[in-house]
Structure formats: structure tokens, C-alpha cells
Write a protein that holds these residues in place. Structure first.
Motif, short mmCIF file in Angstrom:
data_model
loop_
_atom_site.label_atom_id
_atom_site.label_comp_id
_atom_site.label_asym_id
_atom_site.label_seq_id
_atom_site.Cartn_x
_atom_site.Cartn_y
_atom_site.Cartn_z
N ARG A 169 -12.51 0.34 -30.41
CA ARG A 169 -13.62 0.33 -31.35
C ARG A 169 -14.23 -1.06 -31.41
O ARG A 169 -13.51 -2.06 -31.29
CB ARG A 169 -13.14 0.71 -32.75
CG ARG A 169 -12.83 2.18 -32.90
CD ARG A 169 -12.61 2.53 -34.38
NE ARG A 169 -11.68 3.64 -34.50
CZ ARG A 169 -12.01 4.91 -34.28
NH1 ARG A 169 -13.24 5.24 -33.93
NH2 ARG A 169 -11.10 5.86 -34.42
N VAL A 170 -15.52 -1.11 -31.58
CA VAL A 170 -16.22 -2.38 -31.71
C VAL A 170 -15.56 -3.20 -32.83
O VAL A 170 -15.16 -2.64 -33.86
CB VAL A 170 -17.73 -2.14 -32.00
CG1 VAL A 170 -18.42 -3.43 -32.45
CG2 VAL A 170 -18.42 -1.58 -30.76
N ASN A 171 -15.40 -4.49 -32.58
CA ASN A 171 -14.82 -5.43 -33.55
C ASN A 171 -13.33 -5.27 -33.77
O ASN A 171 -12.76 -5.98 -34.59
CB ASN A 171 -15.51 -5.35 -34.92
CG ASN A 171 -16.87 -6.02 -34.91
OD1 ASN A 171 -17.12 -6.89 -34.08
ND2 ASN A 171 -17.74 -5.61 -35.81
N LYS A 172 -12.70 -4.36 -33.06
CA LYS A 172 -11.27 -4.12 -33.30
C LYS A 172 -10.44 -4.50 -32.08
O LYS A 172 -10.75 -4.09 -30.95
CB LYS A 172 -11.04 -2.63 -33.60
CG LYS A 172 -11.61 -2.18 -34.91
CD LYS A 172 -10.47 -1.84 -35.90
CE LYS A 172 -10.98 -1.72 -37.31
NZ LYS A 172 -12.04 -0.70 -37.43
N HIS A 173 -9.35 -5.19 -32.34
CA HIS A 173 -8.37 -5.46 -31.28
C HIS A 173 -7.56 -4.21 -31.01
O HIS A 173 -7.31 -3.41 -31.92
CB HIS A 173 -7.42 -6.58 -31.72
CG HIS A 173 -8.04 -7.94 -31.65
ND1 HIS A 173 -8.22 -8.62 -30.46
CD2 HIS A 173 -8.53 -8.75 -32.62
CE1 HIS A 173 -8.78 -9.78 -30.71
NE2 HIS A 173 -9.00 -9.90 -32.02
#
Lengths: 374, 374
Positions: A169-173
């Protein structure tokens, strides 16, 4: 949201950001009106390959560690169950929707115009991204007709296919947990790599058999994915994959990293030791041919004044993406020519030829009798 | 004469000399009471490998450039006649007399205690150096029983032999002209490498035949030496030499420079193109076996917990030189053990085993299932 605010969420101060731009550790790029930043060298927690857009950060796709002994490797790494998937020989892409546009990003954070053109052949992007904003589909484009890889899975007979194997997911590690990932793949009928299922260490004979069958079928290998978040994923490849790697790269041995070859010979020896147990003369011949025949062919070609070439065909849906792909190859410093361009049914068929001048020049120097100190 | 005066004759100022000592670009050394300086990094005109003594400077033995195409190489390099000698597979030494002592210096400017012990078996050092003070005899120690090289000429069945191939003079750049060199070799009945004679470009068929016969006999190749001072010397090796190099080094592939292998595969392809013209499956098998079999054997050995070893036997005349050789190997960071030491007739026979821990550790890590990112 401004770019500074985006990167500040990853703990990157404005001064570091500015410095990184000055040093070209992050480079502003644009594709068809969509502006983004490519991370070319680690900045704070952002690794090389991360993409920064006004809508958020697409993190890099992490390198998967390799094991050379399947049984001992799995014993060392896993105490919980794990999933096994086929490792498909293609090139890695992250598919994202930015500013309403679906783009396919390479590992180096370039937009690949070819893959971007073709991704809608394989994924119902509208429902996937409408219903899952900020999703990142990670997968492999693989097939004989692609711009980057000569090798491909034996069951892709022409053109390319897309094989999803991860979701982020965008912005997620990190990845979306594997069961949820499989649920989404199935829900949207996304084509994925072959999933062999859930196993544990005690299933070693089954796993060895999977590897054996993949090797016999001419497939690359497996990726083993943990169910427990503290355990890491690893990959393991077949003997055949090592031999094919040698064969397709050997024509350019003079310009390639030598480790490419020795690492695969060592992998082959490790595979034989674990899975075949004894070395037969057939394997030695195959390895010798894989290495020597292509180099010899290259020498003969250069002796006739011919540049070593690699031909490839790409099928595009939209004509304008052909020029974008050409521009992309130029930027990637690939020397090539376009041989032909034809509309065949719904696709533009474009034939390219990559010119391997570096190998040509090295071998030509040897052939013309130049002396060198080594 | 003091050391400063010696080096000042080579245009090296005292301040540069002092700096070089501080930076360890020149290192003071001692062998059996003889003090000398080893040049470890170029200082002024003194290249790495030069030896500075109070009696003068022994210049480095220059690297010989290699050609990969015999015919084109000779056409490019020579417009005057040249001499052709066998290239003997051994290790290079410069034999000099300093302070009345005859010492054998390695390319790295170390005294090799083994070669120093044995040199009087091959050269009448008293007459040579009494009648030619300041002479430097350059040659190869070659044979199955030596401390450095596994490969050796097929006609040296046991122990080592010395093969002179060059003569230099203390404090002088360059070799003694070739006819004068041959005269001195013959005058003192020094054993030399095989001398095939004087040729010119038009003798190409004869030269190709020499190479063919050397290849068939299992020899390494040829060195071509100019008669005209402006022309340079070059070397050219056989296909068999490439294959043997691969075979003897492949057991340690994991710790070796990968270029070692790829360069020899390219050389092999070049040789086949010029001399054999077509690739047969026999050569491919040989190459494959040369590369894969030894790596596989190493993997099996390590899997059994055995360190990869190389055994060698050395024959010494003087017992005290055994300890000197042991000290020398320690200094060269060779890991080894002495297996046995026996007096057999006039020689001390000492058996060594070199322990290849680096390869062991790398393969052991692969075998125990460790994961690595590549």
C-alpha cells in the motif's frame, strides 16, 4: 499535499530532501503529465527505487535473499508455516494509480511505457484501484517478447503475461499479509504466479518434488513466503535456471560482470549436491556448451564485422506508447534500432534490435591483435 | 654506497624516499643477514617489485602483454625479426648475488627461501656471478613440487627445474639484447626455456605449428621477443593451458577473482576461432568439466566438514631453509601445515598442505542454509 509534507512523514527533513535533490539522490521525473520523484540512492528510510508522488510514497520492492541449500535454508529460517510460489523469470514492476493514471514502475523507479501500455490486458484496473485506493500491485511481466529479459517461463509461448505476486500500500512499509493478499488476487481474478500452497518444514519431500518438477519443466524456481511477520522471504532456483542464465548472458561475457558466471556455477554445484547427488557428464557438457558456444559465436560474428545483437518484439495497444518506449530505452542508454512497426489486429507489433557495441569493441580489439597486460 | 645515493641515481629525492618508507611503499627487509628494500608501490621510476640494495637496484621484472590472436598480433607488433621461446608455467624469479650471497627474488621482491636453496642445483653461480658481477638471471622455477603453482610443464615429472629466459643487469633498465643473452646462457650452460629460433612475420605457418604442437604436448604457450629495441615482447597461450588453468583454480572458485574464469573462457574461444575454426562438443565438455567438477568436489568436501586442501612437496638442500620457507609462507599469509619432513639421499623432503579456509567458509555458509542478497 506538498512533496515536503509527503517525505516529512518518513522523517526526512527539508534540508536532507534539498541536499538529496542537489546530489541527484532523488530525481524529478515525469510521465505523460504525472510528476514524481525517483529515489536513486537511499535517503533516510527511503531506499533506492522508491517513488515519491504528491499522493504518497511507493516504497521500493525489496531484494529477496537467496538460499543455495533448500532444506537447510528452510530449517534455518522458518519455525512457522510458509507459502511457496513459483519464481517467474521476468522483470519486476509495481503497478499504481497516480492522479487517476495507472503506471507500471520498474525496480529503478522508472515508468516502463511498454508495461504501462499493456497492464490493462491483465488487470481490471478500474475496479481494483477504485475499490482499493493506494494499492500497489507487485508482479512480473514475463514472456519471450519483452524489452529486458531473454529468459521467460516455458509456458508463455509468445508475447508477455503478467504474474502478480505481492501487494503493498502507498506510504506503507511491508506487504499486505499473505492470506489477505491471496483473497484480493482471487477477488479481482488477477493473474498471479503459481501458488503451491501452505507448507511447513516437515513437508520437505513435497517441496523437493516441487523444485524437481519445476526444474524438469524449465521453470526458474520458488519463492518461499512467511506467514509469521518476523520471518523473512527467500528464493531458491533450479539447476536449469542457472544453465539458461549462463547461456543467454555468455554472448556478452566480455562486457558482463564476471561474478554473474561464477555465482551460477557455484549455485549449480550446490543444487547438484543437494538434489542430484552426483555429477554426470551430461551436466558438465551442458554447462560447458552454455558458456563456450555463445562466446565462440560472438567471436565469429565480430570476426565477420557483425555487431552482436539481441532482437525483441513488443506489442503495444496505443501507438503513442511506442515513441515513449523508444525514449525510455534511450534514457536507459540501450543502443538499439527499430526494425519494423506493423498493426496486427488490435496491437502494434514493433521489432527492436539491441546492439551490443561494448562486447563488439572488446572482442574486435582481441581479434585485431591488440596486446594487453592482465 | 648509501641507500640514498643508490636511489638518487634513479632520480628519487631523499624526501620522496622518506615519504615512501613512511607510507610503506618501500619496505625494509632482511634475508639471512642481507638487508634490502622491497618496492611495494611505484616510486618515481621504480615499479612495484624492484629491490634496492646497497650494491644497486634490481629492477622489477615487467609484466608481458598478452595477445589473443597470434597472427594479427604479430602483424601488428613486429616489422623486424623476433625470437620465439616456450612460455613455461611456473613462477618467476630474479637470481642475483648480493653481498656475496645468491638470492632468488619473487616478483613481489620477496626472497623465496625454497628457490634460493635450490638455485645452485641448476646454475653454476660461482662462475656466472664472478665473471658477470651485477648480472640478474630471470627465469621460471617449474615442476610439480613447488610452493606456488599447481600447473607445470608436462616434461617436468617430479621436483622442480629452473628455466632461464632473460638476463638483466643491476641498475639497468631493460634486458640484455637477445643474441648476447643466448650467448651467455650457452656459455654457462644455463638451463633455459625451449628456444624455437628466429622468425619473421612470413613464418606464420611455422609459428602456428609450434603453437599446435605445444598445445598437443600440454605446454602453456609461447613468448615472442623482439630483436628491435622499439618492439615489445608479447605472450600467447594454448587452449589446453586455458582449460588447465580453469580446472586447477575452480576448486577455489568461491574465493577467486571471477575474471580469472571469464578471461580464460574468452581466450579459449579466441584460440578455437583462430586455430581450430569450429567448436566440437568435446571441447565444450572439457570446459564444462574443468569448471563444474572441481566446484562440485569442493562442495562435497565441505559438506563432509573437510577443508579444501592443496598438498605440495618441496625438496631442500639445507635443513635451515625449511624453517625460512615456513616463515616466508606465514608472511605471505598462506595457511598451511607441515605434514612430514624426511631426509632422502641428499635432500630434505618436506610435505606441506595448504588449507583453503576462505572457500571452506563461503561454501559452508551456503550449505548451512544461510541466505544472502545478491
Amino acid at each position: 499535499m506538498g512533496i515536503y509534507e509527503i517525505v516529512s512523514q518518513f522523517g526526512i527533513q527539508e534540508i536532507l530532501w534539498q541536499e538529496s535533490i542537489d546530489k541527484h539522490d532523488v530525481v524529478c521525473d515525469e510521465y505523460d503529465g504525472v510528476v514524481f520523484y525517483r529515489v536513486t540512492k537511499k535517503i533516510g528510510v527511503l531506499e533506492k527505487g522508491a517513488i515519491i508522488t504528491e499522493e504518497g510514497v511507493v516504497l521500493d520492492f525489496p531484494r529477496i535473499a537467496r538460499i543455495l541449500h533448500l532444506e537447510n535454508g528452510l530449517h534455518k529460517i522458518y519455525s512457522h508455516p510458509f507459502y511457496v510460489e513459483e519464481k517467474v523469470d521476468g522483470y519486476n514492476l509495481r503497478i499504481v494509480r497516480i492522479q487517476g493514471r495507472v503506471l507500471a514502475f520498474s525496480r529503478g523507479a522508472y515508468v516502463c511505457p511498454f508495461s504501462t501500455d499493456r497492464v490493462t490486458d491483465f488487470i481490471d484496473v478500474k475496479s481494483v484501484f477504485d475499490e482499493n485506493p493506494g494499492l500497489i500491485i507487485c508482479g512480473e511481466f514475463a514472456g519471450p517478447d519483452n524489452p529486458y529479459n531473454i529468459e521467460h517461463p516455458p509456458y508463455v509461448k509468445e508475447d508477455v503475461r503478467f504474474f502478480a505476486f505481492d501487494l503493498m500500500r502507498v506510504n506503507k512499509h511491508g506487504s499486505i499479509p499473505i492470506e489477505e493478499r491471496y483473497r484480493l488476487f482471487d477477488l479481482y481474478r488477477m493473474p498471479t504466479v503459481r501458488r503451491f500452497g501452505r507448507f511447513s518444514i516437515s513437508d520437505m519431500p513435497v517441496l523437493k518434488n516441487i523444485v524437481k518438477e519445476l526444474d524438469e519443466a524449465g521453470c526458474e524456481g520458488i519463492v518461499i513466503k512467511p506467514t509469521h511477520p518476523a520471518e523473512k522471504l527467500v528464493k531458491y532456483v533450479t539447476l536449469g535456471s542457472c544453465l539458461r542464465d549462463l547461456r543467454v548472458t555468455a554472448p556478452l561475457m566480455a562486457e558482463s560482470m564476471s561474478e554473474f558466471f561464477t555465482h551460477r556455477i557455484i549455485r549449480a554445484a550446490m543444487f547438484i549436491n543437494e538434489n542430484i547427488h552426483s555429477l554426470n557428464s551430461g551436466i558438465c557438457s551442458q554447462l560447458g556448451e552454455a558458456l563456450l558456444q555463445p562466446v565462440f559465436e560472438s567471436v565469429k560474428k565480430v570476426a565477420k564485422g557483425e555487431v552482436i545483437e539481441e532482437k525483441f518484439l513488443l506489442r503495444f495497444k496505443e501507438e503513442k506508447n511506442i515513441q515513449r518506449m523508444i525514449d525510455h530505452l534511450y534514457r536507459c542508454k540501450v543502443k538499439f534500432e527499430v526494425l519494423s512497426k506493423n498493426k496486427v489486429n488490435d496491437y502494434w507489433h514493433v521489432k527492436f534490435v539491441r546492439k551490443c557495441y561494448a562486447s563488439y569493441e572488446i572482442l574486435q580489439k582481441h581479434l585485431d591483435g591488440s596486446a594487453h597486460v592482465d
